[in-house]
Design a protein around this motif. Structure first.
Motif, PDB file in Angstrom:
ATOM      1  N   PHE A 150      41.312  31.808  30.490  1.00  0.00           N
ATOM      2  CA  PHE A 150      41.813  30.795  29.567  1.00  0.00           C
ATOM      3  C   PHE A 150      40.735  29.758  29.244  1.00  0.00           C
ATOM      4  CE2 PHE A 150      43.673  26.473  29.292  1.00  0.00           C
ATOM      5  CZ  PHE A 150      44.248  26.584  28.029  1.00  0.00           C
ATOM      6  N   LEU A 151      40.152  29.138  30.252  1.00  0.00           N
ATOM      7  CA  LEU A 151      39.163  28.082  30.025  1.00  0.00           C
ATOM      8  C   LEU A 151      37.848  28.616  29.465  1.00  0.00           C
ATOM      9  CD1 LEU A 151      39.731  25.662  33.045  1.00  0.00           C
ATOM     10  CD2 LEU A 151      40.283  25.288  30.647  1.00  0.00           C
ATOM     11  N   PRO A 152      37.288  29.734  30.006  1.00  0.00           N
ATOM     12  CA  PRO A 152      36.058  30.263  29.381  1.00  0.00           C
ATOM     13  C   PRO A 152      36.224  30.600  27.920  1.00  0.00           C
ATOM     14  CG  PRO A 152      36.394  31.255  31.533  1.00  0.00           C
ATOM     15  CD  PRO A 152      37.638  30.477  31.238  1.00  0.00           C
ATOM     16  N   ASP A 153      37.379  31.185  27.561  1.00  0.00           N
ATOM     17  CA  ASP A 153      37.625  31.526  26.154  1.00  0.00           C
ATOM     18  C   ASP A 153      37.832  30.279  25.311  1.00  0.00           C
ATOM     19  OD1 ASP A 153      37.390  34.203  26.737  1.00  0.00           O
ATOM     20  OD2 ASP A 153      39.559  34.548  26.911  1.00  0.00           O
ATOM     21  N   LEU A 154      38.471  29.272  25.908  1.00  0.00           N
ATOM     22  CA  LEU A 154      38.750  28.032  25.171  1.00  0.00           C
ATOM     23  C   LEU A 154      37.464  27.314  24.789  1.00  0.00           C
ATOM     24  CD1 LEU A 154      40.975  26.029  24.208  1.00  0.00           C
ATOM     25  CD2 LEU A 154      40.767  24.908  26.435  1.00  0.00           C
ATOM     26  N   TYR A 155      36.487  27.333  25.722  1.00  0.00           N
ATOM     27  CA  TYR A 155      35.231  26.634  25.488  1.00  0.00           C
ATOM     28  C   TYR A 155      34.131  27.560  24.960  1.00  0.00           C
ATOM     29  CZ  TYR A 155      37.046  22.463  27.719  1.00  0.00           C
ATOM     30  OH  TYR A 155      37.795  21.343  28.009  1.00  0.00           O
ATOM     31  N   GLY A 156      34.528  28.786  24.602  1.00  0.00           N
ATOM     32  CA  GLY A 156      33.561  29.704  24.008  1.00  0.00           C
ATOM     33  C   GLY A 156      32.461  30.127  24.951  1.00  0.00           C
ATOM     34  N   ARG A 157      32.741  30.034  26.291  1.00  0.00           N
ATOM     35  CA  ARG A 157      31.786  30.417  27.331  1.00  0.00           C
ATOM     36  C   ARG A 157      30.488  29.642  27.198  1.00  0.00           C
ATOM     37  NH1 ARG A 157      33.102  36.540  29.070  1.00  0.00           N
ATOM     38  NH2 ARG A 157      35.152  36.664  28.166  1.00  0.00           N
ATOM     39  N   PRO A 200      44.787  38.486  33.368  1.00  0.00           N
ATOM     40  CA  PRO A 200      43.449  37.963  33.067  1.00  0.00           C
ATOM     41  C   PRO A 200      43.454  36.637  32.326  1.00  0.00           C
ATOM     42  CG  PRO A 200      43.944  39.899  31.725  1.00  0.00           C
ATOM     43  CD  PRO A 200      45.009  39.817  32.769  1.00  0.00           C
ATOM     44  N   GLY A 201      44.520  36.342  31.600  1.00  0.00           N
ATOM     45  CA  GLY A 201      44.592  35.077  30.873  1.00  0.00           C
ATOM     46  C   GLY A 201      44.527  33.873  31.787  1.00  0.00           C
ATOM     47  N   VAL A 202      45.013  34.026  33.026  1.00  0.00           N
ATOM     48  CA  VAL A 202      44.959  32.923  33.990  1.00  0.00           C
ATOM     49  C   VAL A 202      43.512  32.554  34.292  1.00  0.00           C
ATOM     50  CG1 VAL A 202      45.522  32.241  36.364  1.00  0.00           C
ATOM     51  CG2 VAL A 202      47.172  33.567  35.029  1.00  0.00           C
ATOM     52  N   VAL A 203      42.656  33.566  34.350  1.00  0.00           N
ATOM     53  CA  VAL A 203      41.249  33.353  34.682  1.00  0.00           C
ATOM     54  C   VAL A 203      40.435  33.000  33.441  1.00  0.00           C
ATOM     55  CG1 VAL A 203      39.182  34.435  35.646  1.00  0.00           C
ATOM     56  CG2 VAL A 203      41.428  34.946  36.618  1.00  0.00           C
ATOM     57  N   VAL A 228      41.173  27.249  37.278  1.00  0.00           N
ATOM     58  CA  VAL A 228      42.618  27.525  37.332  1.00  0.00           C
ATOM     59  C   VAL A 228      42.994  28.361  38.561  1.00  0.00           C
ATOM     60  CG1 VAL A 228      44.565  28.612  36.133  1.00  0.00           C
ATOM     61  CG2 VAL A 228      42.903  27.250  34.841  1.00  0.00           C
ATOM     62  N   PRO A 229      42.273  29.452  38.881  1.00  0.00           N
ATOM     63  CA  PRO A 229      42.618  30.195  40.104  1.00  0.00           C
ATOM     64  C   PRO A 229      42.529  29.346  41.366  1.00  0.00           C
ATOM     65  CG  PRO A 229      41.219  31.533  38.705  1.00  0.00           C
ATOM     66  CD  PRO A 229      41.238  30.169  38.099  1.00  0.00           C
ATOM     67  N   GLY A 230      41.530  28.451  41.454  1.00  0.00           N
ATOM     68  CA  GLY A 230      41.416  27.589  42.628  1.00  0.00           C
ATOM     69  C   GLY A 230      42.604  26.657  42.767  1.00  0.00           C
ATOM     70  N   ILE A 231      43.008  26.066  41.652  1.00  0.00           N
ATOM     71  CA  ILE A 231      44.186  25.185  41.671  1.00  0.00           C
ATOM     72  C   ILE A 231      45.438  25.982  42.009  1.00  0.00           C
ATOM     73  CG2 ILE A 231      45.654  23.727  40.223  1.00  0.00           C
ATOM     74  CD1 ILE A 231      43.099  22.896  38.719  1.00  0.00           C
ATOM     75  N   LEU A 232      45.539  27.196  41.464  1.00  0.00           N
ATOM     76  CA  LEU A 232      46.704  28.045  41.739  1.00  0.00           C
ATOM     77  C   LEU A 232      46.801  28.391  43.221  1.00  0.00           C
ATOM     78  CD1 LEU A 232      49.068  29.526  40.394  1.00  0.00           C
ATOM     79  CD2 LEU A 232      47.566  31.496  40.059  1.00  0.00           C
ATOM     80  N   VAL A 276      34.887  48.756  36.592  1.00  0.00           N
ATOM     81  CA  VAL A 276      35.858  47.848  35.966  1.00  0.00           C
ATOM     82  C   VAL A 276      35.510  47.574  34.504  1.00  0.00           C
ATOM     83  CG1 VAL A 276      36.494  46.819  38.171  1.00  0.00           C
ATOM     84  CG2 VAL A 276      34.667  45.774  36.826  1.00  0.00           C
ATOM     85  N   VAL A 277      34.215  47.511  34.203  1.00  0.00           N
ATOM     86  CA  VAL A 277      33.823  47.306  32.805  1.00  0.00           C
ATOM     87  C   VAL A 277      34.241  48.501  31.965  1.00  0.00           C
ATOM     88  CG1 VAL A 277      31.839  47.106  31.254  1.00  0.00           C
ATOM     89  CG2 VAL A 277      31.934  45.726  33.322  1.00  0.00           C
ATOM     90  N   GLY A 278      34.149  49.696  32.565  1.00  0.00           N
ATOM     91  CA  GLY A 278      34.608  50.895  31.872  1.00  0.00           C
ATOM     92  C   GLY A 278      36.099  50.883  31.577  1.00  0.00           C
ATOM     93  N   MET A 279      36.862  50.117  32.362  1.00  0.00           N
ATOM     94  CA  MET A 279      38.306  49.984  32.122  1.00  0.00           C
ATOM     95  C   MET A 279      38.612  48.839  31.162  1.00  0.00           C
ATOM     96  SD  MET A 279      40.017  50.578  35.865  1.00  0.00           S
ATOM     97  CE  MET A 279      39.533  48.927  36.355  1.00  0.00           C
ATOM     98  N   GLY A 280      37.580  48.125  30.717  1.00  0.00           N
ATOM     99  CA  GLY A 280      37.793  47.022  29.792  1.00  0.00           C
ATOM    100  C   GLY A 280      37.942  45.659  30.441  1.00  0.00           C
ATOM    101  N   MET A 281      37.632  45.551  31.723  1.00  0.00           N
ATOM    102  CA  MET A 281      37.752  44.271  32.433  1.00  0.00           C
ATOM    103  C   MET A 281      36.505  43.433  32.186  1.00  0.00           C
ATOM    104  SD  MET A 281      38.595  43.742  36.487  1.00  0.00           S
ATOM    105  CE  MET A 281      39.396  42.258  37.082  1.00  0.00           C
ATOM    106  N   ASP A 282      36.707  42.150  31.904  1.00  0.00           N
ATOM    107  CA  ASP A 282      35.591  41.250  31.668  1.00  0.00           C
ATOM    108  C   ASP A 282      34.825  41.011  32.976  1.00  0.00           C
ATOM    109  OD1 ASP A 282      34.155  38.590  31.333  1.00  0.00           O
ATOM    110  OD2 ASP A 282      34.987  38.846  29.319  1.00  0.00           O
ATOM    111  N   PRO A 283      33.488  41.059  32.972  1.00  0.00           N
ATOM    112  CA  PRO A 283      32.721  40.798  34.199  1.00  0.00           C
ATOM    113  C   PRO A 283      32.980  39.415  34.797  1.00  0.00           C
ATOM    114  CG  PRO A 283      31.318  41.785  32.522  1.00  0.00           C
ATOM    115  CD  PRO A 283      32.619  41.477  31.852  1.00  0.00           C
ATOM    116  N   VAL A 284      33.283  38.426  33.953  1.00  0.00           N
ATOM    117  CA  VAL A 284      33.599  37.081  34.463  1.00  0.00           C
ATOM    118  C   VAL A 284      34.909  37.115  35.234  1.00  0.00           C
ATOM    119  CG1 VAL A 284      34.174  34.717  33.791  1.00  0.00           C
ATOM    120  CG2 VAL A 284      32.288  35.919  32.656  1.00  0.00           C
ATOM    121  N   HIS A 285      35.913  37.787  34.673  1.00  0.00           N
ATOM    122  CA  HIS A 285      37.205  37.949  35.360  1.00  0.00           C
ATOM    123  C   HIS A 285      37.005  38.668  36.690  1.00  0.00           C
ATOM    124  CE1 HIS A 285      41.415  40.057  35.279  1.00  0.00           C
ATOM    125  NE2 HIS A 285      41.341  39.131  36.204  1.00  0.00           N
TER     126      HIS A 285
END
Length: 425
Positions: free
Chosen positions: A418-425, A413-416, A175-179, A346-355
């Motif tokens: 969305f697909l990993p969460d949809l497919y359960g990573r 973060p939902g933009v990034v 999604v980010p690449g297409i965006l 960033v992980v300490g702030m709650g950011m996902d490492p994948v994001h």
């Protein structure tokens, strides 16, 4: 004292123009000598840094991209893209971006995208009346999409450094690449309507269907790669090996534009590119060990928190740091050095490492089109026969648009995810 000596050696050798692997290697050697650690452990740690199965995907993907390019893939993707969007105003510039989005599913490299697409599109755009500056800046800027849409070499390296799933990162990059591509096309549309250039031919369904039929074979490679990985049929490394076989068969027996006499040159070029990337990964392993031993990540975290404990401000500072360092350092080297330092923050702030991986990839890829060491910038300037300074200035609107997309991806973060969460990573 040892850490100070390492930092001084790093910046001095960087300023005098040594290759980045020599900069990192000399810094590590100085630290080991001053700290009393036996330098013989450096090659052991370096080997351990590249003794990772998933890194085998890097040379395979590079070879697959070179085989497909030599086999006539780029020209067919250009024809397909022109049939898709060449009919709108500013059509050939839109074609440039769409080709980069399609080519991203094959090469995974911004430099390869610039070289392959630029060799065709810059000349074509100039013949249609586009200025050299605009044609080259579109080509260079659209190459940013290459390392974001999977397969991506930088995301594979990030997965190794951060210890996250390659599959999740590949899904997160779509999604980010297409965006990025759509944002650049919006800017092109504004240019086209304001300046009145680039009116293309009328859309022809027959032409589109013929181009699609001819382009289905090149598009089959990303379909096989991503379909195989996400279905669990094979690993990213196995997918890269299958991609090489597919590219070889297509070039030799279907398009017949790839000759056996071309193979030694293509393999040698791929090996050279792979070596330049993996030597950085190897030398960065002992450097990362030093940074961890000296608790540099904890010091950076404390320094950032003294500025502000607001997550928005912290992320803005991290983005600024990555953009600046990406403009001065080779992309993979910057990633390997910075991620172990910044990831705990960033992980300490709650950011996902994948994001965070996608944020890092876009930041450092932007460095590919900015002076003083932007590789894509210099490749584009060479192909377009324009000075890098003129190109960097002409590229400013596209750079601003890319940074705006970066901010959207950082704070939504939902933009990034969305697909990993949809497919359960």
């Amino acid at each position: 004292m040892e850490l100070t000596a390492l930092a001084v050696t790093f910046f001095v050798t960087l300023l005098i123009g040594l290759p980045i692997y020599a900069v990192m290697g000399s810094s590590v050697l100085v630290y080991f000598l001053l700290s009393g650690v036996n330098p013989i452990t450096i090659p052991h740690r370096a080997f351990a840094g590249i003794d990772v199965f998933v890194l085998m995907a890097v040379p395979f993907f590079m070879l697959a991209g070179n085989l497909m390019n030599a086999g006539g893939t780029t020209r067919r993707l250009v024809t397909l893209a022109e049939a898709m969007v060449g009919w709108v105003r500013g059509g050939l510039a839109h074609v440039n971006v769409v080709v980069s989005m399609l080519f991203a599913g094959i090469s995974g490299s911004a430099a390869a995208d610039t070289a392959a697409v630029g060799s065709i599109m810059i000349k074509s755009m100039k013949e249609r009346g586009y200025s050299t500056e605009f044609a080259t800046s579109v080509t260079v800027s659209s190459s940013l999409i290459g390392p974001i849409i999977p397969p991506s070499i930088i995301l594979i390296v990030y997965a190794v450094v951060a210890g996250v799933s390659v599959n999740a990162l590949f899904l997160a990059g779509i999604v980010p690449g297409i965006l990025l591509g759509l944002a650049q096309m919006v800017l092109i549309a504004v240019y086209a309507w304001r300046l009145g250039f680039g009116k293309g031919e009328r859309f022809a369904l027959k032409r589109f269907l013929l181009a699609l039929a001819d382009g289905l074979i090149p598009l089959g490679m990303p379909a096989i790669i991503l379909g195989g990985i996400f279905s669990g049929f094979f690993t990213p490394t196995e997918a890269a090996a299958v991609a090489c076989l597919y590219a070889l068969l297509v070039g030799l027996f279907i398009y017949r534009e790839l000759k056996l006499r071309d193979l030694p040159r293509i393999v040698l070029e791929s090996a050279r590119t792979t070596g330049s990337a993996l030597i950085i990964v190897a030398i960065a392993a002992p450097l990362s060990w030093i940074l961890t031993k000296e608790q540099v990540p904890a010091m950076v975290t404390a320094a950032i928190q003294t500025v502000s404990d607001n997550p928005v401000v912290t992320l803005l500072l991290i983005n600024l740091m990555l953009l600046v360092l990406g403009a001065f350092m080779e992309m993979i080297a910057a990633l390997i050095i910075l991620v172990p330092i910044l990831l705990p923050v960033v992980v300490g702030m709650g950011m996902d490492p994948v994001h965070f991986g996608i944020v890092v990839a876009i930041n450092l890829t932007i460095g590919m089109i900015t002076p003083p060491v932007g590789i894509s910038l210099f490749i584009g300037a060479t192909i377009g026969r324009i000075s890098p300074e003129r190109l960097a200035w002409a590229n400013m609107p596209f750079l601003i648009v890319s940074i705006l997309v970066l901010l959207i991806i950082t704070f939504l973060p939902g933009v990034v995810m969305f697909l990993p969460d949809l497919y359960g990573r």
